[in-house]
Design an enzyme around this catalytic site. Structure first.
Site, PDB file in Angstrom:
ATOM      1  N   CYS A 173     -23.567   6.035   3.697  1.00 16.34           N
ATOM      2  CA  CYS A 173     -22.497   7.040   3.613  1.00 16.34           C
ATOM      3  C   CYS A 173     -23.003   8.413   4.051  1.00 16.34           C
ATOM      4  O   CYS A 173     -23.932   8.963   3.447  1.00 16.34           O
ATOM      5  CB  CYS A 173     -21.939   7.109   2.198  1.00 16.34           C
ATOM      6  SG  CYS A 173     -20.599   8.319   2.040  1.00 16.34           S
TER       7      CYS A 173
ATOM      8  N   CYS B 232     -21.731  -3.911   5.742  1.00 17.87           N
ATOM      9  CA  CYS B 232     -21.807  -4.973   4.729  1.00 17.87           C
ATOM     10  C   CYS B 232     -22.325  -6.282   5.325  1.00 17.87           C
ATOM     11  O   CYS B 232     -21.787  -6.770   6.327  1.00 17.87           O
ATOM     12  CB  CYS B 232     -20.427  -5.201   4.117  1.00 17.87           C
ATOM     13  SG  CYS B 232     -20.413  -6.506   2.851  1.00 17.87           S
TER      14      CYS B 232
ATOM     15  N   ASP C 109       0.793  -1.227   0.000  1.00 14.57           N
ATOM     16  CA  ASP C 109       0.000   0.000   0.000  1.00 14.57           C
ATOM     17  C   ASP C 109       0.830   1.285   0.000  1.00 14.57           C
ATOM     18  O   ASP C 109       0.348   2.333   0.411  1.00 14.57           O
ATOM     19  CB  ASP C 109      -0.948  -0.008   1.212  1.00 14.57           C
ATOM     20  CG  ASP C 109      -2.054   1.030   1.085  1.00 14.57           C
ATOM     21  OD1 ASP C 109      -2.398   1.382  -0.052  1.00 14.57           O
ATOM     22  OD2 ASP C 109      -2.550   1.497   2.120  1.00 14.57           O
TER      23      ASP C 109
ATOM     24  N   CYS D  59     -19.248   2.290   5.575  1.00 19.79           N
ATOM     25  CA  CYS D  59     -19.588   1.461   4.415  1.00 19.79           C
ATOM     26  C   CYS D  59     -19.025   0.053   4.542  1.00 19.79           C
ATOM     27  O   CYS D  59     -19.556  -0.890   3.950  1.00 19.79           O
ATOM     28  CB  CYS D  59     -19.143   2.122   3.119  1.00 19.79           C
ATOM     29  SG  CYS D  59     -17.355   2.281   2.904  1.00 19.79           S
TER      30      CYS D  59
ATOM     31  N   CYS E 243     -28.158  -5.401  -2.902  1.00 23.02           N
ATOM     32  CA  CYS E 243     -27.852  -4.701  -1.640  1.00 23.02           C
ATOM     33  C   CYS E 243     -27.267  -3.317  -1.919  1.00 23.02           C
ATOM     34  O   CYS E 243     -26.399  -3.144  -2.776  1.00 23.02           O
ATOM     35  CB  CYS E 243     -26.873  -5.524  -0.810  1.00 23.02           C
ATOM     36  SG  CYS E 243     -26.408  -4.740   0.766  1.00 23.02           S
TER      37      CYS E 243
END
Length: 370
Positions: free
Chosen positions: A197, A247, A133, A243, A190
């Protein structure tokens, strides 16, 4: 390349603490490259200029290393032990994203990644390069191509086994390894991640405008938080998990087995009262070894003051008032806004005196804002 070699690599990775392993070619298909180009063309990367300047390397992995033939994608579970959304309820405390409540994952993952890469090189004689990353690598599309999960409607990777909670890293290698089958999209109808958000950062499913994302605003954005997003930030002071946390696939997730990713108690829901008092030395001490440290004290206290203004606790107005004289214009401006939210009469009474001595235009604009 034989399945036996892939099996050995998987065993080496699991032995080093990784929870998911998959294999992809060192290339990305045209639709993914087009999606990146559109994201950049629309300016949705905000101030993250490095995404644009190194777009070619992101779109074409072999531009990063021409000799790479395969990419081994690895995931490390950082699943929390509590629902991150619960911490949003007490507005007098700040909320730090799950991934940043303990050790910096870059340090933890890279050490393990190098161990796996070294074993591969010794076993096969192949060349390897590791990425965690910090390089222009499109980890999420590569991870999806390697079968670790799929990119959900919030653009993050979703795993059937680990839900939203995977740190991704990559080993590029000159080995020509058989690729794994990409994971199918299981989002269905979904919309949980889109609808939750707070700042409407998703223009459409599978699209993100980082300029509206609270994670971007609290971590990457260098200036004052745009006024239109301040209320929506609530008490989020570093990142946002909304977010991810909402889930449905998280029902299969488990708490991380890596102790370095278990939340430090003092960072689960730290008091805004205490955080507002941090000078640079105290900030560095509290967040030593944490990714939060990389934002710097001033940007972090800016976030704390926005949360303070959203707290509804008039007692905290004294903390905002104390920071009106901070050395940082970024902090002073946020302090003006916080004080105006909690004690508007007090802010109005101080306006003339502070305007008379304030030289920074961004802070002056906070004092004169309606």
């Amino acid at each position: 390349m034989s399945d036996a070699l892939k099996t050995r690599i998987i065993e080496q990775a699991k032995g080093a603490g990784f929870d998911a392993v998959g294999f992809s070619s060192a290339s990305l298909p045209e639709p993914i490259r087009e999606r990146l180009a559109r994201f950049l063309a629309l300016g949705r990367h905000g101030s993250m200029g490095w995404m644009e300047s190194r777009a070619e390397e992101r779109a074409h992995p072999q531009s990063l290393w021409a000799d790479a033939k395969s990419v081994i994608m690895l995931g490390m579970n950082y699943g929390p032990d509590k629902d991150p959304l619960e911490a949003l309820k007490d507005k007098t405390n700040g909320v730090i994203s799950v991934y940043a409540q303990n050790r910096d994952y870059h340090d933890v993952v890279k050490k393990r990644l190098k161990r796996v890469a070294r074993a591969i090189a010794e076993d096969t004689g192949a060349e390897v390069k590791v990425f965690v990353d910090t390089a222009p690598v499109m980890e999420k599309p590569l991870a999806a191509r390697a079968g670790l999960g799929w990119q959900g409607k919030h653009t993050n990777l979703v795993s059937r086994e680990f839900g939203s909670w995977l740190f991704l890293s990559a080993i590029f290698t000159t080995l020509d390894l058989a690729v794994d089958k990409p994971e199918n999209d299981h989002c269905g109808s979904c919309r949980n991640c889109l609808d939750i958000c707070p700042t409407d950062a998703f223009p459409a499913p599978y699209q993100l405008d980082a300029r509206r994302c609270i994670s971007y605003l609290t971590i990457e954005h260098p200036g004052p938080i745009p006024r239109e997003f301040r209320k929506a930030m609530g008490n989020r002071i570093y990142g946002c998990d909304d977010c991810l946390a909402v889930c449905p696939w998280n029902k299969f997730a488990e708490r991380s087995r890596e102790s370095a990713f278990h939340a430090r108690e003092e960072l689960r829901a730290p008091s805004l009262r205490d955080l507002a008092e941090l000078d640079d030395a105290a900030f560095r001490k509290l967040f030593s070894g944490s990714p939060v440290k990389r934002t710097g004290r001033n940007r972090f206290i800016r976030n704390v003051l926005i949360a303070t203004g959203n707290s509804g606790d008039a007692v905290l107005s004294t903390k905002a008032e104390a920071l009106l004289n901070d050395e940082s214009p970024l902090v002073r401006g946020a302090a003006v806004w916080a004080l105006a939210q909690l004690a508007p009469d007090k802010a109005a009474a101080l306006r003339s005196d502070y305007l008379a001595k304030e030289t920074d235009e961004s802070v002056r604009s906070e004092w004169t804002a309606g």
